[in-house]
Design a protein around this motif. Structure first.
Motif, PDB file in Angstrom:
ATOM      1  N   ARG A  72      33.090  53.732  29.916  1.00 30.57           N
ATOM      2  CA  ARG A  72      34.235  52.850  29.694  1.00 30.57           C
ATOM      3  C   ARG A  72      35.498  53.302  30.431  1.00 30.57           C
ATOM      4  O   ARG A  72      36.618  53.172  29.934  1.00 30.57           O
ATOM      5  N   ILE A  73      35.296  53.843  31.611  1.00 30.14           N
ATOM      6  CA  ILE A  73      36.404  54.274  32.456  1.00 30.14           C
ATOM      7  C   ILE A  73      36.772  53.101  33.361  1.00 30.14           C
ATOM      8  O   ILE A  73      35.919  52.609  34.115  1.00 30.14           O
ATOM      9  N   PRO A  74      37.996  52.618  33.308  1.00 29.60           N
ATOM     10  CA  PRO A  74      38.392  51.490  34.163  1.00 29.60           C
ATOM     11  C   PRO A  74      38.232  51.824  35.643  1.00 29.60           C
ATOM     12  O   PRO A  74      38.448  52.961  36.064  1.00 29.60           O
ATOM     13  N   VAL A  75      37.861  50.804  36.416  1.00 28.99           N
ATOM     14  CA  VAL A  75      37.650  50.954  37.851  1.00 28.99           C
ATOM     15  C   VAL A  75      38.520  49.937  38.581  1.00 28.99           C
ATOM     16  O   VAL A  75      38.505  48.747  38.256  1.00 28.99           O
ATOM     17  N   LEU A  76      39.272  50.436  39.562  1.00 30.45           N
ATOM     18  CA  LEU A  76      40.020  49.571  40.462  1.00 30.45           C
ATOM     19  C   LEU A  76      39.312  49.639  41.802  1.00 30.45           C
ATOM     20  O   LEU A  76      39.246  50.695  42.425  1.00 30.45           O
ATOM     21  N   GLY A  77      38.743  48.512  42.230  1.00 29.49           N
ATOM     22  CA  GLY A  77      37.998  48.467  43.475  1.00 29.49           C
ATOM     23  C   GLY A  77      38.839  47.925  44.610  1.00 29.49           C
ATOM     24  O   GLY A  77      39.688  47.055  44.406  1.00 29.49           O
ATOM     25  N   LEU A  78      38.592  48.436  45.817  1.00 35.16           N
ATOM     26  CA  LEU A  78      39.243  47.921  47.013  1.00 35.16           C
ATOM     27  C   LEU A  78      38.166  47.358  47.928  1.00 35.16           C
ATOM     28  O   LEU A  78      37.232  48.061  48.320  1.00 35.16           O
ATOM     29  N   TYR A  79      38.294  46.072  48.229  1.00 40.35           N
ATOM     30  CA  TYR A  79      37.321  45.360  49.065  1.00 40.35           C
ATOM     31  C   TYR A  79      38.099  44.581  50.121  1.00 40.35           C
ATOM     32  O   TYR A  79      38.619  43.502  49.845  1.00 40.35           O
ATOM     33  N   THR A  80      38.205  45.140  51.323  1.00 36.07           N
ATOM     34  CA  THR A  80      39.082  44.562  52.342  1.00 36.07           C
ATOM     35  C   THR A  80      38.346  43.785  53.417  1.00 36.07           C
ATOM     36  O   THR A  80      38.973  43.370  54.395  1.00 36.07           O
ATOM     37  N   ASP A  81      37.063  43.564  53.281  1.00 37.15           N
ATOM     38  CA  ASP A  81      36.272  42.922  54.330  1.00 37.15           C
ATOM     39  C   ASP A  81      36.935  41.610  54.772  1.00 37.15           C
ATOM     40  O   ASP A  81      37.173  40.712  53.965  1.00 37.15           O
ATOM     41  N   SER A  82      37.211  41.511  56.066  1.00 34.35           N
ATOM     42  CA  SER A  82      37.941  40.355  56.599  1.00 34.35           C
ATOM     43  C   SER A  82      37.145  39.054  56.492  1.00 34.35           C
ATOM     44  O   SER A  82      37.727  37.969  56.582  1.00 34.35           O
ATOM     45  N   ARG A  83      35.842  39.155  56.302  1.00 33.65           N
ATOM     46  CA  ARG A  83      35.028  37.942  56.182  1.00 33.65           C
ATOM     47  C   ARG A  83      35.274  37.195  54.882  1.00 33.65           C
ATOM     48  O   ARG A  83      34.769  36.088  54.692  1.00 33.65           O
ATOM     49  N   GLN A  84      36.083  37.762  53.983  1.00 33.27           N
ATOM     50  CA  GLN A  84      36.469  37.042  52.766  1.00 33.27           C
ATOM     51  C   GLN A  84      37.420  35.902  53.092  1.00 33.27           C
ATOM     52  O   GLN A  84      37.544  34.955  52.323  1.00 33.27           O
TER      53      GLN A  84
ATOM     54  N   LYS B  56      34.420  44.531  37.466  1.00 27.21           N
ATOM     55  CA  LYS B  56      35.227  43.478  36.854  1.00 27.21           C
ATOM     56  C   LYS B  56      35.179  43.490  35.324  1.00 27.21           C
ATOM     57  O   LYS B  56      36.124  43.043  34.671  1.00 27.21           O
ATOM     58  N   LEU B  57      34.092  44.012  34.752  1.00 24.96           N
ATOM     59  CA  LEU B  57      34.012  44.073  33.286  1.00 24.96           C
ATOM     60  C   LEU B  57      35.008  45.060  32.690  1.00 24.96           C
ATOM     61  O   LEU B  57      35.361  44.949  31.524  1.00 24.96           O
ATOM     62  N   ASN B  58      35.448  46.024  33.500  1.00 24.11           N
ATOM     63  CA  ASN B  58      36.400  47.006  32.988  1.00 24.11           C
ATOM     64  C   ASN B  58      37.398  47.402  34.072  1.00 24.11           C
ATOM     65  O   ASN B  58      37.766  48.560  34.196  1.00 24.11           O
ATOM     66  N   GLY B  59      37.809  46.413  34.883  1.00 22.59           N
ATOM     67  CA  GLY B  59      38.752  46.722  35.942  1.00 22.59           C
ATOM     68  C   GLY B  59      39.054  45.513  36.785  1.00 22.59           C
ATOM     69  O   GLY B  59      38.939  44.379  36.329  1.00 22.59           O
ATOM     70  N   GLN B  60      39.408  45.767  38.043  1.00 24.85           N
ATOM     71  CA  GLN B  60      39.801  44.711  38.964  1.00 24.85           C
ATOM     72  C   GLN B  60      39.317  45.067  40.353  1.00 24.85           C
ATOM     73  O   GLN B  60      39.165  46.244  40.681  1.00 24.85           O
ATOM     74  N   ILE B  61      39.146  44.041  41.196  1.00 26.92           N
ATOM     75  CA  ILE B  61      38.863  44.247  42.610  1.00 26.92           C
ATOM     76  C   ILE B  61      40.011  43.634  43.393  1.00 26.92           C
ATOM     77  O   ILE B  61      40.405  42.488  43.149  1.00 26.92           O
ATOM     78  N   TYR B  62      40.548  44.422  44.323  1.00 24.89           N
ATOM     79  CA  TYR B  62      41.689  44.007  45.138  1.00 24.89           C
ATOM     80  C   TYR B  62      41.266  43.903  46.595  1.00 24.89           C
ATOM     81  O   TYR B  62      40.391  44.629  47.044  1.00 24.89           O
ATOM     82  N   SER B  63      41.952  43.022  47.349  1.00 24.62           N
ATOM     83  CA  SER B  63      41.586  42.807  48.743  1.00 24.62           C
ATOM     84  C   SER B  63      42.556  43.454  49.730  1.00 24.62           C
ATOM     85  O   SER B  63      42.395  43.307  50.931  1.00 24.62           O
ATOM     86  N   SER B  64      43.549  44.184  49.225  1.00 23.28           N
ATOM     87  CA  SER B  64      44.471  44.875  50.127  1.00 23.28           C
ATOM     88  C   SER B  64      44.933  46.180  49.483  1.00 23.28           C
ATOM     89  O   SER B  64      44.925  46.312  48.253  1.00 23.28           O
ATOM     90  N   GLU B  65      45.353  47.097  50.328  1.00 26.01           N
ATOM     91  CA  GLU B  65      45.894  48.359  49.820  1.00 26.01           C
ATOM     92  C   GLU B  65      47.113  48.109  48.944  1.00 26.01           C
ATOM     93  O   GLU B  65      47.280  48.740  47.900  1.00 26.01           O
ATOM     94  N   GLU B  66      47.969  47.188  49.378  1.00 25.04           N
ATOM     95  CA  GLU B  66      49.180  46.878  48.617  1.00 25.04           C
ATOM     96  C   GLU B  66      48.820  46.395  47.214  1.00 25.04           C
ATOM     97  O   GLU B  66      49.415  46.839  46.224  1.00 25.04           O
ATOM     98  N   ASP B  67      47.859  45.481  47.123  1.00 19.16           N
ATOM     99  CA  ASP B  67      47.443  44.987  45.806  1.00 19.16           C
ATOM    100  C   ASP B  67      46.819  46.095  44.969  1.00 19.16           C
ATOM    101  O   ASP B  67      47.044  46.171  43.761  1.00 19.16           O
ATOM    102  N   LEU B  68      46.031  46.962  45.619  1.00 18.31           N
ATOM    103  CA  LEU B  68      45.448  48.099  44.899  1.00 18.31           C
ATOM    104  C   LEU B  68      46.544  48.991  44.334  1.00 18.31           C
ATOM    105  O   LEU B  68      46.501  49.376  43.159  1.00 18.31           O
ATOM    106  N   LEU B  69      47.539  49.326  45.152  1.00 21.55           N
ATOM    107  CA  LEU B  69      48.627  50.182  44.680  1.00 21.55           C
ATOM    108  C   LEU B  69      49.392  49.522  43.536  1.00 21.55           C
ATOM    109  O   LEU B  69      49.800  50.199  42.587  1.00 21.55           O
TER     110      LEU B  69
END
Length: 165
Positions: free
Chosen positions: A93-105, A137-150
């Motif tokens: 149950r440790i929250p996870v913040l993911g960074l997914y920057t793939d430009s194909r999004q 996503k069940l215990n965190g968020q996925i962000y598409s940029s470094e700025e959003d992650l920070l």
């Protein structure tokens, strides 16, 4: 607060990017204690020896000690080690913040790209393993940029909130 930084670390470009991003986080949040596996020479000095059990025990211990995980999800597929670390974090149950920057999004509203999905071998978007993404996503968020992650780290640190509440 202890943070586990899960990221691929076998190409020089990975090592450089990981160091760059962790340095940005450390500068902004000097109070965070960030464990980045590539800095653990006892198990990740590739000129030395560490067997699979040594690596699994060392990194799992650090995941379990953490209050937050930051995970890089980029690549052809999510790095196997990162996916495993995400699974351990989820189980604890440790929250996870993911960074997914793939430009194909980009271009999710482009009708030509959407129409191409019905043509064999013309997927214009990148596929991210849905099971692993779901655990994040069940215990965190996925962000598409470094700025959003920070900003996400800022939100978590300042509110010390759980994402599953």
């Amino acid at each position: 607060m202890k943070v586990y930084f899960a990221a691929p670390m076998f190409a020089k470009s990975d090592l450089i990017y990981n160091s760059y991003l962790v340095e940005k986080i450390r500068e902004k949040y000097p109070e965070l204690i960030i464990y980045m596996p590539q800095e653990n020479g006892a198990i990740n000095d590739k000129t030395a020896f560490a067997d699979s059990k040594m690596i699994a025990l060392a990194d799992t211990e650090k995941v379990e000690e953490s209050q937050l995980m930051i995970a890089l999800l980029d690549g052809i597929t999510i790095d196997n080690g990162v996916a495993s670390e995400i699974g351990v974090a989820y189980a604890h149950r440790i929250p996870v913040l993911g960074l997914y920057t793939d430009s194909r999004q980009q271009g999710a509203d482009n009708q030509q790209k959407l129409d191409a999905l019905s043509t064999v071998a013309e997927n214009q978007f990148h596929y991210l393993n849905l099971y692993t993404a779901g655990l994040v996503k069940l215990n965190g968020q996925i962000y598409s940029s470094e700025e959003d992650l920070l900003n996400g780290v800022d939100d978590f640190v300042n509110n010390e909130r759980s994402f599953n509440e």
